[in-house]
Design a protein around this motif. Structure first.
Motif, PDB file in Angstrom:
ATOM      1  N   GLU A  16       0.972  -1.492  -0.062  1.00  0.00           N
ATOM      2  CA  GLU A  16      -0.039   0.058   0.193  1.00  0.00           C
ATOM      3  C   GLU A  16       0.770   1.322  -0.079  1.00  0.00           C
ATOM      4  O   GLU A  16       0.495   2.344  -0.539  1.00  0.00           O
ATOM      5  CB  GLU A  16      -1.121   0.211   1.073  1.00  0.00           C
ATOM      6  CG  GLU A  16      -2.033  -0.865   1.121  1.00  0.00           C
ATOM      7  CD  GLU A  16      -2.857  -0.960   2.395  1.00  0.00           C
ATOM      8  OE1 GLU A  16      -2.625  -0.484   3.304  1.00  0.00           O
ATOM      9  OE2 GLU A  16      -4.033  -1.872   2.321  1.00  0.00           O
ATOM     10  N   SER A  17       2.111   1.189   0.381  1.00  0.00           N
ATOM     11  CA  SER A  17       2.958   2.384   0.573  1.00  0.00           C
ATOM     12  C   SER A  17       3.738   2.716  -0.697  1.00  0.00           C
ATOM     13  O   SER A  17       4.192   3.604  -0.936  1.00  0.00           O
ATOM     14  CB  SER A  17       3.859   2.178   1.744  1.00  0.00           C
ATOM     15  OG  SER A  17       5.073   1.286   1.354  1.00  0.00           O
ATOM     16  N   LEU A  18       3.626   1.520  -1.647  1.00  0.00           N
ATOM     17  CA  LEU A  18       4.253   1.826  -2.998  1.00  0.00           C
ATOM     18  C   LEU A  18       3.465   2.799  -3.861  1.00  0.00           C
ATOM     19  O   LEU A  18       2.179   3.173  -3.857  1.00  0.00           O
ATOM     20  CB  LEU A  18       4.197   0.607  -3.840  1.00  0.00           C
ATOM     21  CG  LEU A  18       5.125  -0.531  -3.039  1.00  0.00           C
ATOM     22  CD1 LEU A  18       4.929  -1.932  -3.969  1.00  0.00           C
ATOM     23  CD2 LEU A  18       6.574  -0.344  -3.225  1.00  0.00           C
ATOM     24  N   PRO A  19       4.009   3.644  -4.592  1.00  0.00           N
ATOM     25  CA  PRO A  19       3.525   4.423  -5.659  1.00  0.00           C
ATOM     26  C   PRO A  19       2.563   3.922  -6.330  1.00  0.00           C
ATOM     27  O   PRO A  19       2.815   2.721  -6.796  1.00  0.00           O
ATOM     28  CB  PRO A  19       4.673   4.972  -6.526  1.00  0.00           C
ATOM     29  CG  PRO A  19       5.911   4.831  -5.812  1.00  0.00           C
ATOM     30  CD  PRO A  19       5.486   3.604  -4.904  1.00  0.00           C
ATOM     31  N   TYR A  20       1.522   4.456  -6.893  1.00  0.00           N
ATOM     32  CA  TYR A  20       0.365   3.877  -7.809  1.00  0.00           C
ATOM     33  C   TYR A  20       0.994   3.328  -8.976  1.00  0.00           C
ATOM     34  O   TYR A  20       0.549   2.010  -9.244  1.00  0.00           O
ATOM     35  CB  TYR A  20      -0.729   4.807  -8.063  1.00  0.00           C
ATOM     36  CG  TYR A  20      -1.798   4.474  -9.000  1.00  0.00           C
ATOM     37  CD1 TYR A  20      -2.686   3.472  -8.542  1.00  0.00           C
ATOM     38  CD2 TYR A  20      -1.817   4.401 -10.283  1.00  0.00           C
ATOM     39  CE1 TYR A  20      -3.687   2.899  -9.100  1.00  0.00           C
ATOM     40  CE2 TYR A  20      -2.818   3.820 -11.225  1.00  0.00           C
ATOM     41  CZ  TYR A  20      -3.884   3.139 -10.310  1.00  0.00           C
ATOM     42  OH  TYR A  20      -4.802   2.646 -11.346  1.00  0.00           O
ATOM     43  N   GLY A  21       1.852   3.763  -9.709  1.00  0.00           N
ATOM     44  CA  GLY A  21       2.367   2.996 -10.897  1.00  0.00           C
ATOM     45  C   GLY A  21       2.841   1.927 -10.483  1.00  0.00           C
ATOM     46  O   GLY A  21       2.854   0.629 -11.450  1.00  0.00           O
ATOM     47  N   VAL A  22       3.590   1.724  -9.469  1.00  0.00           N
ATOM     48  CA  VAL A  22       4.196   0.437  -9.044  1.00  0.00           C
ATOM     49  C   VAL A  22       3.420  -0.564  -8.612  1.00  0.00           C
ATOM     50  O   VAL A  22       3.226  -1.876  -8.798  1.00  0.00           O
ATOM     51  CB  VAL A  22       5.459   0.857  -7.978  1.00  0.00           C
ATOM     52  CG1 VAL A  22       5.874  -0.636  -7.407  1.00  0.00           C
ATOM     53  CG2 VAL A  22       6.222   1.579  -8.332  1.00  0.00           C
ATOM     54  N   ARG A  23       2.063   0.080  -8.013  1.00  0.00           N
ATOM     55  CA  ARG A  23       1.187  -0.862  -7.366  1.00  0.00           C
ATOM     56  C   ARG A  23       0.324  -1.339  -8.343  1.00  0.00           C
ATOM     57  O   ARG A  23      -0.323  -2.453  -8.177  1.00  0.00           O
ATOM     58  CB  ARG A  23       0.030  -0.061  -6.594  1.00  0.00           C
ATOM     59  CG  ARG A  23       0.085  -0.256  -5.167  1.00  0.00           C
ATOM     60  CD  ARG A  23      -1.057   0.125  -4.337  1.00  0.00           C
ATOM     61  NE  ARG A  23      -0.606   1.695  -4.327  1.00  0.00           N
ATOM     62  CZ  ARG A  23      -1.485   2.830  -3.593  1.00  0.00           C
ATOM     63  NH1 ARG A  23      -2.722   2.268  -3.607  1.00  0.00           N
ATOM     64  NH2 ARG A  23      -1.153   3.836  -3.579  1.00  0.00           N
ATOM     65  N   GLU A  24       0.416  -1.054  -9.607  1.00  0.00           N
ATOM     66  CA  GLU A  24      -0.383  -1.788 -10.964  1.00  0.00           C
ATOM     67  C   GLU A  24       0.135  -3.067 -10.854  1.00  0.00           C
ATOM     68  O   GLU A  24      -0.651  -4.378 -11.286  1.00  0.00           O
ATOM     69  CB  GLU A  24       0.114  -1.061 -12.064  1.00  0.00           C
ATOM     70  CG  GLU A  24      -0.845   0.512 -12.196  1.00  0.00           C
ATOM     71  CD  GLU A  24      -0.582   0.938 -13.349  1.00  0.00           C
ATOM     72  OE1 GLU A  24       0.465   0.787 -14.166  1.00  0.00           O
ATOM     73  OE2 GLU A  24      -1.295   1.996 -13.640  1.00  0.00           O
ATOM     74  N   PHE A  25       1.342  -3.614 -10.404  1.00  0.00           N
ATOM     75  CA  PHE A  25       1.731  -4.880 -10.419  1.00  0.00           C
ATOM     76  C   PHE A  25       1.471  -5.730  -9.229  1.00  0.00           C
ATOM     77  O   PHE A  25       2.115  -6.743  -8.916  1.00  0.00           O
ATOM     78  CB  PHE A  25       3.350  -4.945 -10.449  1.00  0.00           C
ATOM     79  CG  PHE A  25       3.937  -4.052 -11.760  1.00  0.00           C
ATOM     80  CD1 PHE A  25       3.767  -4.642 -13.137  1.00  0.00           C
ATOM     81  CD2 PHE A  25       4.630  -2.859 -11.650  1.00  0.00           C
ATOM     82  CE1 PHE A  25       4.327  -4.070 -14.068  1.00  0.00           C
ATOM     83  CE2 PHE A  25       5.070  -2.350 -12.664  1.00  0.00           C
ATOM     84  CZ  PHE A  25       5.033  -2.736 -13.994  1.00  0.00           C
ATOM     85  N   GLY A  26       0.489  -5.063  -8.390  1.00  0.00           N
ATOM     86  CA  GLY A  26      -0.153  -5.584  -7.013  1.00  0.00           C
ATOM     87  C   GLY A  26       0.152  -6.943  -6.881  1.00  0.00           C
ATOM     88  O   GLY A  26       1.002  -7.198  -5.941  1.00  0.00           O
ATOM     89  N   ASP A  27      -0.482  -8.119  -7.439  1.00  0.00           N
ATOM     90  CA  ASP A  27      -0.274  -9.243  -7.141  1.00  0.00           C
ATOM     91  C   ASP A  27       1.289  -9.883  -7.100  1.00  0.00           C
ATOM     92  O   ASP A  27       1.427 -10.480  -6.264  1.00  0.00           O
ATOM     93  CB  ASP A  27      -1.014 -10.070  -7.813  1.00  0.00           C
ATOM     94  CG  ASP A  27      -2.510  -9.960  -7.769  1.00  0.00           C
ATOM     95  OD1 ASP A  27      -3.159  -9.373  -6.601  1.00  0.00           O
ATOM     96  OD2 ASP A  27      -3.479 -10.347  -8.771  1.00  0.00           O
ATOM     97  N   ASN A  28       1.751  -9.534  -8.152  1.00  0.00           N
ATOM     98  CA  ASN A  28       3.086 -10.104  -8.301  1.00  0.00           C
ATOM     99  C   ASN A  28       4.009  -9.385  -7.226  1.00  0.00           C
ATOM    100  O   ASN A  28       4.952  -9.959  -6.537  1.00  0.00           O
ATOM    101  CB  ASN A  28       3.599  -9.745  -9.582  1.00  0.00           C
ATOM    102  CG  ASN A  28       2.963 -10.565 -11.023  1.00  0.00           C
ATOM    103  OD1 ASN A  28       2.443 -11.858 -10.359  1.00  0.00           O
ATOM    104  ND2 ASN A  28       3.061 -10.078 -12.052  1.00  0.00           N
TER     105      ASN A  28
END
Length: 82
Positions: A16-28
């Protein structure tokens, strides 16, 4: 050994603390973080609270027995010196 819920919580917080662009890779990303945390915590050879408490109780009983044995030894030594 290590509480899976705690690892899940830490992984979720990091995710959750990751930037949104990085969070797109969520599951992995979350799976990889969980794997890394599990591996690193396992290397630390930690014990959970329940195991720690059990060992603390065992140590306490051993200390009590040691005190009793020391007292008996002192008594026997005092008798033998008479």
């Amino acid at each position: 050994m290590i509480d899976a819920k705690k690892i899940e919580e830490i992984a979720r917080q990091v995710h959750e603390s990751l930037p949104y662009g990085v969070r797109e890779f969520g599951d992995n990303v979350e799976k990889k973080i969980r794997q890394i945390l599990q591996t690193q915590l396992t290397r630390l050879d930690l014990v959970n609270r329940e195991e720690f408490d059990v060992q603390t109780q065992v140590l306490s009983r051993i200390r009590e027995k040691l005190v009793t044995l020391e007292q008996r030894l002192d008594e026997l030594e005092a008798k033998s010196s008479l």
